[in-house]
Design a protein around this motif. Structure first.
Motif, PDB file in Angstrom:
ATOM      1  N   ASP A  56      58.487 -22.814 -82.312  1.00 32.04           N
ATOM      2  CA  ASP A  56      58.914 -23.254 -80.986  1.00 32.04           C
ATOM      3  C   ASP A  56      58.946 -24.776 -81.024  1.00 32.04           C
ATOM      4  O   ASP A  56      57.893 -25.413 -81.092  1.00 32.04           O
ATOM      5  N   GLU A 203      54.195 -20.226 -75.826  1.00 39.85           N
ATOM      6  CA  GLU A 203      55.539 -19.721 -76.116  1.00 39.85           C
ATOM      7  C   GLU A 203      55.867 -18.640 -75.087  1.00 39.85           C
ATOM      8  O   GLU A 203      55.430 -17.501 -75.210  1.00 39.85           O
ATOM      9  N   PRO A 205      58.386 -16.146 -72.486  1.00 39.54           N
ATOM     10  CA  PRO A 205      59.650 -15.401 -72.609  1.00 39.54           C
ATOM     11  C   PRO A 205      60.847 -16.292 -72.310  1.00 39.54           C
ATOM     12  O   PRO A 205      60.715 -17.371 -71.720  1.00 39.54           O
ATOM     13  N   ALA A 206      62.018 -15.842 -72.705  1.00 33.58           N
ATOM     14  CA  ALA A 206      63.250 -16.623 -72.520  1.00 33.58           C
ATOM     15  C   ALA A 206      63.461 -16.960 -71.044  1.00 33.58           C
ATOM     16  O   ALA A 206      63.232 -16.130 -70.156  1.00 33.58           O
ATOM     17  N   GLY A 207      63.885 -18.190 -70.805  1.00 34.15           N
ATOM     18  CA  GLY A 207      64.178 -18.634 -69.452  1.00 34.15           C
ATOM     19  C   GLY A 207      63.038 -19.352 -68.764  1.00 34.15           C
ATOM     20  O   GLY A 207      63.237 -19.949 -67.699  1.00 34.15           O
ATOM     21  N   TYR A 209      59.759 -22.193 -68.919  1.00 34.05           N
ATOM     22  CA  TYR A 209      59.193 -23.333 -69.636  1.00 34.05           C
ATOM     23  C   TYR A 209      57.978 -23.824 -68.869  1.00 34.05           C
ATOM     24  O   TYR A 209      57.996 -23.924 -67.637  1.00 34.05           O
ATOM     25  N   HIS A 228      62.219 -21.512 -64.677  1.00 29.80           N
ATOM     26  CA  HIS A 228      62.101 -20.048 -64.633  1.00 29.80           C
ATOM     27  C   HIS A 228      63.438 -19.453 -64.213  1.00 29.80           C
ATOM     28  O   HIS A 228      64.246 -20.115 -63.558  1.00 29.80           O
TER      29      HIS A 228
END
Length: 259
Positions: A56, A203, A205-207, A209, A228
């Motif tokens: 990442d 780290e 999930p996608a989408g 930070y 998000h």
């Protein structure tokens, strides 16, 4: 930071040779055995203040990719990532490495009685004032019985790997609790039990930070969700959390909903 990009290509290297690239050198070597498993190692040396990245990369850079598709007698290959550092790149926070990094590769043959020929296509980024995507090709033959069963370089590299935890062990080490939101952004306090937690890498999930900052309490960190997906105010899937300290660990952590 504004980055300019160039592309570097390398011809396949002979076994164990260093491949010279802009701001870096890389090689694939036989690692020997560790805890009864067979290993190769990918070693990257970086020049000056150059940086390469973790799986990442944080706010900048790109992670390395390891492609062993052209190998012979290779049944499986698993790449392990050493603990990264938090690196300030002109205000962007990257997760990665400077000077040198060693990636252990655990390999298993299809036929244990025959040698494995590892053919690696490696892509990684090297960033200094500009960011250069590098593509290197290397190969190495691993005999069924290594000449040096347990090598010191491999043992040293394995010490830098976070220990994976799951189940009760993970629950004993880390926990999360929601706290008052800052500027409307949801926050959680993550507490690490025992040890000396110097840093925390998340780290999601996608989408999603998260911004991570040390809390006022020892071994605790404040996670602020700064990005998000629409209408999702927390990730339902666990975060993978890596704890930097004298005994680094990594585990999955579920962020609870606010009561």
């Amino acid at each position: 930071m504004t980055l300019a990009f160039a592309l570097a290509w390398a011809a396949p290297a002979r076994a164990g040779d260093w491949v010279s690239e802009p701001k870096s050198q890389v090689r694939l070597v036989d690692g020997g055995l560790f805890d009864g498993a067979r290993y190769a190692m990918v070693q990257i040396r970086l020049a000056g203040a150059a940086v390469t990245y973790w799986r990442d990369p944080g706010e900048a850079g790109s992670p390395p990719t390891f492609d062993f598709a052209g190998s012979d007698n290779l049944g499986d290959a698993a790449t392990f990532y050493p603990l990264p550092a938090r690196i300030d790149e002109d205000g962007s926070i990257a997760f990665g490495y400077q000077r040198e990094v060693m990636f252990p590769i655990r390999v298993a043959p299809v036929d244990p009685a025959k040698p494995m020929t590892l053919a690696l296509k490696l892509d990684y980024a090297v960033c200094d004032k500009i960011c250069i995507p590098v593509h290197a090709q290397m190969s190495e033959v691993l005999d069924p019985q290594p000449a040096a069963p347990e090598s010191a370089p491999l043992a040293d590299a394995m010490k830098n790997l976070p220990k994976p935890l799951d189940g009760d062990a993970a629950a004993r080490v880390g926990s999360a609790a929601p706290v008052s939101a800052a500027d409307g952004k949801p926050q959680w306090l993550v507490t690490i039990n025992g040890g000396d937690a110097r840093d925390l890498f998340v780290e999601p999930p996608a989408g999603f930070y998260f911004d991570v900052k040390p809390a006022s309490v020892k071994n605790a960190f404040r996670l602020t969700m700064v990005e998000h997906p629409a209408k999702k105010m927390r990730p339902e899937a666990p975060l993978r959390v890596t704890v930097a300290g004298s005994s680094p660990v990594e585990f999955d952590l579920v962020l609870p909903a606010k009561n």
